[in-house]
Design a protein around this motif. Structure first.
Motif, PDB file in Angstrom:
ATOM      1  N   MET A   1      19.129  24.157   4.705  1.00 16.09           N
ATOM      2  CA  MET A   1      19.072  22.986   3.853  1.00 16.09           C
ATOM      3  C   MET A   1      19.878  21.875   4.511  1.00 16.09           C
ATOM      4  O   MET A   1      21.004  22.066   4.934  1.00 16.09           O
ATOM      5  CB  MET A   1      19.626  23.313   2.467  1.00 16.09           C
ATOM      6  CG  MET A   1      19.638  22.132   1.548  1.00 16.09           C
ATOM      7  SD  MET A   1      20.066  22.519  -0.158  1.00 16.09           S
ATOM      8  CE  MET A   1      21.791  22.866  -0.027  1.00 16.09           C
ATOM      9  N   THR A   2      19.302  20.705   4.572  1.00 17.51           N
ATOM     10  CA  THR A   2      19.929  19.543   5.171  1.00 17.51           C
ATOM     11  C   THR A   2      20.657  18.749   4.091  1.00 17.51           C
ATOM     12  O   THR A   2      20.155  18.581   2.986  1.00 17.51           O
ATOM     13  CB  THR A   2      18.841  18.659   5.816  1.00 17.51           C
ATOM     14  OG1 THR A   2      18.120  19.440   6.750  1.00 17.51           O
ATOM     15  CG2 THR A   2      19.444  17.464   6.506  1.00 17.51           C
ATOM     16  N   GLN A  41      17.779  19.264  -3.243  1.00 11.08           N
ATOM     17  CA  GLN A  41      17.625  20.084  -2.044  1.00 11.08           C
ATOM     18  C   GLN A  41      16.733  19.324  -1.064  1.00 11.08           C
ATOM     19  O   GLN A  41      15.602  18.957  -1.404  1.00 11.08           O
ATOM     20  CB  GLN A  41      16.997  21.426  -2.388  1.00 11.08           C
ATOM     21  CG  GLN A  41      17.873  22.288  -3.243  1.00 11.08           C
ATOM     22  CD  GLN A  41      17.206  23.608  -3.570  1.00 11.08           C
ATOM     23  OE1 GLN A  41      16.085  23.881  -3.180  1.00 11.08           O
ATOM     24  NE2 GLN A  41      17.920  24.440  -4.308  1.00 11.08           N
ATOM     25  N   LYS A  43      15.031  19.000   2.913  1.00 12.56           N
ATOM     26  CA  LYS A  43      14.606  19.758   4.083  1.00 12.56           C
ATOM     27  C   LYS A  43      13.891  18.801   5.030  1.00 12.56           C
ATOM     28  O   LYS A  43      12.998  18.058   4.614  1.00 12.56           O
ATOM     29  CB  LYS A  43      13.650  20.881   3.664  1.00 12.56           C
ATOM     30  CG  LYS A  43      13.131  21.706   4.812  1.00 12.56           C
ATOM     31  CD  LYS A  43      12.173  22.766   4.328  1.00 12.56           C
ATOM     32  CE  LYS A  43      11.587  23.513   5.512  1.00 12.56           C
ATOM     33  NZ  LYS A  43      10.526  24.419   5.108  1.00 12.56           N
ATOM     34  N   GLU A  44      14.301  18.808   6.300  1.00  7.39           N
ATOM     35  CA  GLU A  44      13.605  17.996   7.295  1.00  7.39           C
ATOM     36  C   GLU A  44      12.272  18.657   7.625  1.00  7.39           C
ATOM     37  O   GLU A  44      12.170  19.877   7.707  1.00  7.39           O
ATOM     38  CB  GLU A  44      14.447  17.858   8.555  1.00  7.39           C
ATOM     39  CG  GLU A  44      15.654  16.984   8.373  1.00  7.39           C
ATOM     40  CD  GLU A  44      16.429  16.777   9.658  1.00  7.39           C
ATOM     41  OE1 GLU A  44      16.111  17.436  10.674  1.00  7.39           O
ATOM     42  OE2 GLU A  44      17.358  15.962   9.634  1.00  7.39           O
ATOM     43  N   ASP A  45      11.264  17.823   7.826  1.00  5.74           N
ATOM     44  CA  ASP A  45       9.930  18.316   8.127  1.00  5.74           C
ATOM     45  C   ASP A  45       9.333  17.433   9.213  1.00  5.74           C
ATOM     46  O   ASP A  45       9.221  16.221   9.036  1.00  5.74           O
ATOM     47  CB  ASP A  45       9.052  18.265   6.868  1.00  5.74           C
ATOM     48  CG  ASP A  45       7.635  18.732   7.128  1.00  5.74           C
ATOM     49  OD1 ASP A  45       7.470  19.850   7.646  1.00  5.74           O
ATOM     50  OD2 ASP A  45       6.693  17.973   6.801  1.00  5.74           O
TER      51      ASP A  45
END
Length: 88
Positions: A1-2, A41, A43-45
Motif C-alpha cells: 500500500m502506498t 487505501q 495503490k500505484e497502477d
C-alpha cells in the motif's frame, strides 16, 4: 500500500458529470472522502494505455465504498486529478 496525501483534487466537469450520471457519486462526496484523509487505501497502477495512476479505495460519509482513479498533477503539493470513480 502506498502512502499518499491528497491536498487538492481537481475534477474536470466531464468527469463530474460522468460519475454523477453513471455512478451516482458527486464530486463533493469523492473530494470529501479523499482530501486530507488518512483512512484511504492507495495503490500505484502502471496501466498499459493510461500510464501511471493511483487507485484509491475510500468510503463516503454515508458509508458507500468506492474506487477512484487519480492522476498525478503535483505530488510535492498533493495535487491530483480525478479520472473516474465508481461504487464497489
Amino acid at each position: 500500500m502506498t502512502r499518499i496525501y491528497v491536498a487538492r483534487l481537481d475534477i474536470p466537469p466531464s468527469v463530474e458529470n460522468k460519475i454523477r450520471t453513471k455512478h451516482s457519486l458527486t464530486g463533493d462526496e469523492v473530494r470529501a472522502a479523499l482530501v486530507f484523509r488518512k483512512d484511504v487505501q492507495f495503490k500505484e497502477d502502471d496501466h498499459e494505455a493510461y500510464g501511471l495512476r493511483i487507485l484509491a479505495h475510500a468510503t463516503t460519509r454515508q458509508g458507500r465504498q468506492f474506487l477512484a482513479v487519480l492522476y498525478v498533477v503535483n505530488t510535492d503539493e498533493g495535487v491530483y486529478r480525478l479520472g473516474t470513480a465508481y461504487a464497489k
